[in-house]
Design an enzyme around this catalytic site. Structure first.
Site, PDB file in Angstrom:
ATOM      1  N   HIS A 172       0.880  -1.176   0.000  1.00 52.01           N
ATOM      2  CA  HIS A 172       0.000   0.000   0.000  1.00 52.01           C
ATOM      3  C   HIS A 172       0.915   1.223   0.000  1.00 52.01           C
ATOM      4  CE1 HIS A 172      -4.124  -1.734   0.737  1.00 52.01           C
ATOM      5  NE2 HIS A 172      -3.351  -2.803   0.846  1.00 52.01           N
ATOM      6  N   CYS A 174      -7.804  -0.827   3.643  1.00 53.31           N
ATOM      7  CA  CYS A 174      -8.505  -1.864   4.385  1.00 53.31           C
ATOM      8  C   CYS A 174      -9.375  -1.196   5.442  1.00 53.31           C
ATOM      9  CB  CYS A 174      -7.505  -2.825   5.025  1.00 53.31           C
ATOM     10  SG  CYS A 174      -8.319  -4.083   6.017  1.00 53.31           S
TER      11      CYS A 174
HETATM   12  P1  HMG Z   1     -19.308 -13.270  11.718  1.00 56.08           P
HETATM   13  O1  HMG Z   1     -18.286 -13.972  12.553  1.00 56.08           O
HETATM   14  O2  HMG Z   1     -20.449 -14.077  11.236  1.00 56.08           O
HETATM   15  O3  HMG Z   1     -19.833 -12.098  12.603  1.00 56.08           O
HETATM   16  O4  HMG Z   1     -18.573 -12.600  10.485  1.00 56.08           O
HETATM   17  P2  HMG Z   1     -20.687 -10.834  12.186  1.00 56.08           P
HETATM   18  O5  HMG Z   1     -21.425 -10.367  13.408  1.00 56.08           O
HETATM   19  O6  HMG Z   1     -19.820  -9.821  11.552  1.00 56.08           O
HETATM   20  O7  HMG Z   1     -21.763 -11.375  11.146  1.00 56.08           O
HETATM   21  C1  HMG Z   1     -22.612 -10.463  10.571  1.00 56.08           C
HETATM   22  C2  HMG Z   1     -23.505 -11.127   9.574  1.00 56.08           C
HETATM   23  O8  HMG Z   1     -22.736 -11.505   8.450  1.00 56.08           O
HETATM   24  C3  HMG Z   1     -24.212 -12.411  10.018  1.00 56.08           C
HETATM   25  O9  HMG Z   1     -25.484 -12.378   9.417  1.00 56.08           O
HETATM   26  C4  HMG Z   1     -23.385 -13.509   9.372  1.00 56.08           C
HETATM   27  O10 HMG Z   1     -24.102 -14.687   9.111  1.00 56.08           O
HETATM   28  C5  HMG Z   1     -22.997 -12.861   8.070  1.00 56.08           C
HETATM   29  P3  HMG Z   1     -26.819 -12.048  10.279  1.00 56.08           P
HETATM   30  O11 HMG Z   1     -26.942 -13.167  11.254  1.00 56.08           O
HETATM   31  O12 HMG Z   1     -26.538 -10.729  10.955  1.00 56.08           O
HETATM   32  O13 HMG Z   1     -27.882 -11.964   9.236  1.00 56.08           O
HETATM   33  N1  HMG Z   1     -21.805 -13.430   7.464  1.00 56.08           N
HETATM   34  C6  HMG Z   1     -21.669 -13.601   6.134  1.00 56.08           C
HETATM   35  N2  HMG Z   1     -22.500 -13.332   5.102  1.00 56.08           N
HETATM   36  C7  HMG Z   1     -22.054 -13.646   3.889  1.00 56.08           C
HETATM   37  N3  HMG Z   1     -20.828 -14.171   3.638  1.00 56.08           N
HETATM   38  C8  HMG Z   1     -19.990 -14.444   4.639  1.00 56.08           C
HETATM   39  C9  HMG Z   1     -20.404 -14.158   5.948  1.00 56.08           C
HETATM   40  N4  HMG Z   1     -19.805 -14.277   7.154  1.00 56.08           N
HETATM   41  C10 HMG Z   1     -20.677 -13.836   8.078  1.00 56.08           C
HETATM   42  N5  HMG Z   1     -18.803 -14.967   4.408  1.00 56.08           N
HETATM   43  C11 HMG Z   1     -16.720 -11.683   9.292  1.00 56.08           C
HETATM   44  C12 HMG Z   1     -17.296 -12.077  10.632  1.00 56.08           C
HETATM   45  C13 HMG Z   1     -15.304 -11.285   9.526  1.00 56.08           C
HETATM   46  C14 HMG Z   1     -16.765 -12.851   8.355  1.00 56.08           C
HETATM   47  C15 HMG Z   1     -17.505 -10.521   8.692  1.00 56.08           C
HETATM   48  O14 HMG Z   1     -17.543  -9.476   9.607  1.00 56.08           O
HETATM   49  C16 HMG Z   1     -16.881 -10.037   7.412  1.00 56.08           C
HETATM   50  O15 HMG Z   1     -17.156 -10.582   6.336  1.00 56.08           O
HETATM   51  N6  HMG Z   1     -16.030  -8.970   7.455  1.00 56.08           N
HETATM   52  C17 HMG Z   1     -15.348  -8.410   6.319  1.00 56.08           C
HETATM   53  C18 HMG Z   1     -13.880  -8.837   6.283  1.00 56.08           C
HETATM   54  C19 HMG Z   1     -13.143  -8.167   5.123  1.00 56.08           C
HETATM   55  O16 HMG Z   1     -13.606  -8.184   3.994  1.00 56.08           O
HETATM   56  N7  HMG Z   1     -11.974  -7.554   5.375  1.00 56.08           N
HETATM   57  C20 HMG Z   1     -11.225  -6.836   4.379  1.00 56.08           C
HETATM   58  C21 HMG Z   1     -10.401  -7.733   3.511  1.00 56.08           C
HETATM   59  S1  HMG Z   1      -8.764  -8.106   4.142  1.00 56.08           S
HETATM   60  C22 HMG Z   1      -7.708  -6.955   3.408  1.00 56.08           C
HETATM   61  O17 HMG Z   1      -8.180  -6.033   2.813  1.00 56.08           O
HETATM   62  C23 HMG Z   1      -6.222  -7.166   3.489  1.00 56.08           C
HETATM   63  C24 HMG Z   1      -5.604  -7.640   2.171  1.00 56.08           C
HETATM   64  O18 HMG Z   1      -5.881  -6.741   1.116  1.00 56.08           O
HETATM   65  C25 HMG Z   1      -4.092  -7.814   2.290  1.00 56.08           C
HETATM   66  C26 HMG Z   1      -3.325  -6.623   2.861  1.00 56.08           C
HETATM   67  O19 HMG Z   1      -3.477  -5.475   2.404  1.00 56.08           O
HETATM   68  O20 HMG Z   1      -2.513  -6.877   3.763  1.00 56.08           O
HETATM   69  C27 HMG Z   1      -6.180  -9.011   1.781  1.00 56.08           C
HETATM   70 MG    MG Z   2      -4.646  -4.846   0.732  1.00 54.22          MG
END
Ligand code: HMG
Ligand code: MG
Length: 301
Positions: free
Chosen positions: A205, A236
């Protein structure tokens, strides 16, 4: 000419942090345009919670629209639910993500590092049975917004585990863009004393404007896979202060200027960046894009 593999992460890492909401047509067209630039590896979306990251909702439909393209379309998967969505959609390539920092993994995917590894080991076994390609991400390698500087030893150990579980490629991330080229040089020296960099990618980044210098320092260590995001979009949501990814066009400009072959057209990328900007509230930060076309061919002079 020596080849470099470039992985375009804009359609996922780029868009996930924007405040705009994007239509499916826009997301699909962005990927089509990038493929037309010559990009062969793209992170096309993520199967994460739509409540957490609304910009990535309906990634299944993105895959459905583009699955006939002869390119690697990868989708980020945070947990079992995300993997089940990937399988149902029929995707052939997934990306799993963890980090060297306990606090960051906790904020990002609400698991400890060990738990994330256990979940991903299980997912990887099944993914391999299904002949899926797996990319592993290791974030915060050079620094974490919550824990500060990270140890090289933990990056090495976690990378080993990611390869052992079946990852085809592991991308090491300077998630918040704090690395210094000297730190990067020393990091790779230590890393290579334990592990080959053959299937290792670098994901920078550009928060401090040092991403290109860090890529240069990384090239010295024979890493030949780099990530970037068109226009320098990205960040992020769980890494306060992090700015966008290094801009794809800046990476291609640097690499082609050094004599590497990327297969990607700089002019087409700049055109794609210009199109992308018309869909955004704020101007793109990419310095090369901002200065084009005047400086575009300076490296050829
Ligand atoms: P959780 O543990 O289920 O907890 O998900 P939650 O309270 O956040 O869940 C909220 C709702 O999401 C629930 O539904 C879950 O069932 C649902 P509700 O009961 O409220 O109706 N849910 C999902 N729905 C669809 N697909 C799924 C899923 N998982 C849960 N897979 C979790 C925790 C972390 C999974 C969620 O909060 C989440 O998806 N967060 C987003 C994470 C993310 O995208 N982070 C950014 C990417 S990482 C990055 O950018 C770094 C990288 O670029 C490398 C670098 O730069 O170093 C890769
Ligand atoms: Mg990244």
């Amino acid at each position: 000419m020596e080849k470099i593999k470039f992985v375009e992460v804009g359609p996922r890492d780029g868009l996930q942090n924007q405040t705009e909401s994007f239509s499916l047509d826009f997301r699909i067209e962005l990927i089509e345009r990038l493929v037309n630039c010559g990009v062969e590896s793209l992170e096309a979306g993520s199967f994460v919670s739509p409540k957490a990251i609304p910009q990535m909702q309906d990634s299944e439909k993105v895959f459905e629209a583009l699955k006939s393209k002869a390119v690697d379309l990868s989708f980020l998967v945070p947990n079992r639910k995300g993997f089940d969505r990937a399988v149902t959609a029929g995707v052939r390539s997934i990306a799993l993500f963890t980090a060297t920092s306990e606090a960051f993994v906790q904020k990002n995917i609400r698991m400890s590092i060990d738990d994330s590894m256990r979940v991903f080991e299980e997912i990887s076994r099944e993914a391999k049975d299904r002949k899926m390609r797996i990319r592993g991400y290791l974030s915060t390698v050079f620094g974490c917004p919550y824990e500060g500087r990270q140890s090289v030893t933990s990056a090495i150990e976690l990378t080993k585990r990611l390869f052992q579980m079946g990852c085809d490629e592991v991308s090491l991330g300077d998630t918040i863009g704090v690395a210094h080229p000297r730190q990067v040089r020393e990091f790779w020296k230590d890393f290579r004393s334990e592990l080959s960099v053959k299937n290792v990618a670098a994901h920078f980044h550009d928060t401090r404007g040092a991403a290109l210098a860090n890529i240069l320092a990384t090239l010295e260590s024979e890493v030949r896979i780099f990530d970037g995001s068109v226009g320098g979009l990205g960040g992020c949501p769980y890494a306060a202060g992090a700015s966008g990814n290094v801009a794809s066009e800046e990476v291609i400009w640097l690499l082609e200027g050094l004599g590497f072959e990327t297969g990607i057209s700089l002019e087409e990328l700049l055109t794609t960046a210009a199109w992308l900007e018309t869909h955004l509230k704020n101007p793109l930060k990419s310095k090369l894009y901002r200065s084009a076309p005047k400086h575009l061919y300076y490296h050829k002079v």
